[in-house]
Structures are given as C-alpha cells and as structure tokens.
Design a protein around this motif. Sequence first.
Motif, PDB file in Angstrom:
ATOM      1  N   SER A  13       0.815  -1.207   0.000  1.00  0.00           N
ATOM      2  CA  SER A  13       0.000   0.000   0.000  1.00  0.00           C
ATOM      3  C   SER A  13       0.854   1.265   0.000  1.00  0.00           C
ATOM      4  O   SER A  13       0.416   2.313  -0.473  1.00  0.00           O
ATOM      5  N   TYR A  16       1.274   2.835  -3.390  1.00  0.00           N
ATOM      6  CA  TYR A  16       0.053   3.212  -4.090  1.00  0.00           C
ATOM      7  C   TYR A  16       0.268   4.437  -4.984  1.00  0.00           C
ATOM      8  O   TYR A  16      -0.074   4.434  -6.167  1.00  0.00           O
ATOM      9  N   ARG A  63      -4.882  -0.722  -3.505  1.00  0.00           N
ATOM     10  CA  ARG A  63      -6.059   0.083  -3.199  1.00  0.00           C
ATOM     11  C   ARG A  63      -6.826  -0.438  -1.981  1.00  0.00           C
ATOM     12  O   ARG A  63      -7.645   0.285  -1.414  1.00  0.00           O
TER      13      ARG A  63
END
Length: 520
Positions: A13, A16, A63
């Motif tokens: 993450s 991202y 996501r």
Amino acid sequence: MTSSLFSSSASLSTYYHLIFTVLAFLLSALIFFLTQKTKSKHHNLPPGPQGWPVVGNLFQVARSGKQFQDYVKDMKAKYGSIFTLKMGTRTMIIITDAKLVHEAFIQKGALYASRPPENPTRNIFSANKFTVNAAVYGPVWKSLRRNMVQNMLSSTRLKEFKSVRDKAMDKLINRLKVNAENNNGVVIVVRDARFAVFCILVVMCFGLEMDEEKLERIDQVMKNVLITLDPRIDDFLPILSVFFSKQRKRALEVRKEQVEFLVPFIEQRRRAFQNPGSDQTATTFSYLDTLFDIKVHEGKKSTPSNEELVSLISEFLNGGTDTTATAVEWGIAQLIDNPEIQAKLYQEINSIVGDKKVEEKDVEKMPYLQAVVKELLRKHPPTHFVLTHAVTEPTTLGGYDIPIDANVEVYTAGIGEDPKLWSNPEKFDPERFLSKGEEADITGVTGVKMMPFGVGRRICPGLAIGTVHIHLMLARMVQEFEWSAYPPGKKIDFSGKMEFTVVMKESLRAKIKPRGETLK
C-alpha cells in the motif's frame, strides 16, 4: 540473502502513489504486450481475483489499504485453501492448508525445494544466490546446507559453544538490570534480547572475541542490508526498474560497505585458522573455518571468494538474530498479559533449579517451559510467509497446475490459527500441549499443524539453535525478574508489523523487578 517477498516493514500500500504516477507508462506497456502475438501454454491455476493486464492484482492489493497478509486472509476466506494472485510478472500461488503443505513440502519435498528468480538487486547481497537460503535446489545448495548443519549446527557442535551462550545470558541479565536501574525499572525487551543473541552468533561466526563497539558496528552494517532489501514495485514489474536507478546505486553502495567492513574480520580469522595460537582473541572454532576450504562450485575447484564469504556469514548472523529476539519479545508480552502463566513458569523453574542459574540441561526437565515456547511459536511465527518456494518441474497440487515459474507461498497464520487444527486458536494456551493433549510436530514430518521454521527440505537449518536460545533466554529472564506492563495496568497491544520478521507494532516496554522484591 533471500527472504519472503513481504518480509519487510513496507507494505504494498505504501507504493500506491507510485503505481499511479507511472500509470501512463504502464498503459504504454499494456498496449505493447497486448499487440504481441506470443503464445503461452494455458495453465489450470488455482482460482483467484481477476487482475488487470500486465499489472495483475497489484492495484487491488494497493487500493485495499491493507497489509499484504491481511489481504491474503481475505482472499483465503473467499477462495479457500489454495489460490492465485498475479503480482505484475509474478504468479503467486498461495497455500493456506496444512494438508496441502504436507503433500507439497514433505511428500514431494524435492519437487518443491527450489527458489524462484529474483530482482537482480537482491542477488547483489546473496552473491548471485550463493547462500543456503537463496540457492536454487542443486549441488551448490546441498553442499552449503550440509556444511552448515553438520559442521556448525549439529548437537555436538552446539555443545562446544555452551560457554559462549552462558556469557551472553549473563550479559543479557546484567544489561537488563543496568537499563532498569537507569530507567525506573523499565526496559525495552527486544533491544537487549537482540544484542545477547547477536553476541553469540558473532563469536560462532567469526571465532573472534569483540568489544561492544565492534559488535554494534557489525550489527548496523547488517541492518543496512535488511533496509536495502525492502520490497519495491519493480520486484513485480521489472520493466519499471529504470525508475529505481538510485535504489540500485544505493544497494551497490551498501554492498560495498558491507564487504569492505567484514573482509578484514574474515582475513583476521583466516590467519588464525592457518596459524593456530597466533591470535589470542580467537576461539578454537568458527563457522568461517568450515567455509575457507569448502568446494561447492559445480565443475570448479575454487573455494569461496571473500564476497561469497561475506554473503554466507551475513546470512548466518541475520538469520538467527531478529527471529530469536522478536520471539522473546512476543513471549515476554504474553507472560505479562497472562500473569498466571508467568507464575506457573517461574514455579517450575524454581522447583527444578532453586537458587542456581538455569542451564541448558535444565530445560529438558521443564515441560511447561517447553509448552510455553511451542505455543509462542504457534501463535507468533517469525514471519507471515515462509521463504518463497519454486518447483523444479511442472506439477499439480490440489487438482491445480503448479508451473516452474510460479512463486509458491505458504501463509503460516492460516495454519497456526486454523480452528480445524486447534481448539480456541486465538488463545495463548500452553496447556494445550500438556493437559489438553494437543500436539504438533514442529518439523512437519508427521503432519503440519504449525511451521515457524518452515518444513521439508528447505526447513530452517537454525531450528535447533533458535529453540535453544529462546528456551534459555525466557527461562533466565523469568528466573531473574518479575515482569509487568508499563505503564502499570496498560493493556498489551498484540498488533504486529512486518520488518525482517513480524515484530510488535509498538516495541514492548516492560517493568521488571528482581525476584523476591514486592512489586510497586
């Protein structure tokens, strides 16, 4: 060095924003790939979430905002005991079922005993896969592993380092006392535990007695390597490596620093090895001694280069330090959270040794201590995933194809916390191995129910020494001190985060009092 893809503090993450920054580049690549007329064999892979072309499931993982292990846990609930994630160019087949693990790694052990290709930056530190953990299944791996296990980690050899462990345990207790005196009885558990283990492994590795300043410098060099090995998006999309030239340059700098710092210690030990008695700081034996003359290159007569020796000794030091130290931290946290278990453990220790220091031979007479450690390793395995495996030839598992280019991953928590295998798996309960009659072979040979050290042919060669250290450290720490939460009454947070191993999200600060004193 090779580690599981996600044995790092960085989760996907965190990448991202980077993924979307290079989205235009990926779309160009997508057009390129979709217009190619390449033909590939269709595999009957395990089910999994539908991914995007080229990037696969990378976007879904990013996501989700979750740590990768939490995303895998969700996928386990949806797809079952074996499923596929497409992570860029990597096909990851994730196993979460004990029977499938036993079939693959025990019954078909040789077939699942290799390693997949890595980002070239990672191979810098393993000297092109010239380590026990990183080597592909073959003559080099067999020679390196046999040497480590037979010549360094056998029960006979481990006994030769008993005095080294005794000194380190005394040093651990003294450091805890000093730190407590300087901080109103408060200590940071993992810091002192880590230093004690590192002291042992350095002597075993180099055969040289070193002062604290040198030990801390070596430790920092090792940490720099681990930080450099944090996962990056180009591990999954090599086409993006052009964006990571600075990281590759940094990796080369860290490797250069590592080699330049460690080679003088290697040469010092080489001189002592060739001229016994010439160095008064040298012990009678070391891991390096076993490596100087080892011949493992297929078709070559040369012995390991200094760069290869650096990789091998780094693997030895890193492999046994953080895994043990974090296990001890989790163990002390559980003893604080379960004071009745701590009291019962102390009672057993006191009944066996009285006022004497706990020794290794005493551990064999302490079934409750052994149960505590086994439950600790079940509840808190060192990593969420064992080191990545690869098959040596195409095969099947659970009715699905396992191609040779797939990353075979095992989600350890999916096994150690499986309610089909364990009663009340969320509870820390050493009694499950005693009065409740539950059992588990930690090696997995007779059946897989927990696998903190992996199982099969690639099981961690340091299993024996790691368990010796954990048993001895917990026994000495509980014998000497009564452990409680800090601040008093604080609820222990058992959330974990991924660094080189699974560590406590908030490093454990504990209050200690020497045994016999009344807690304030």
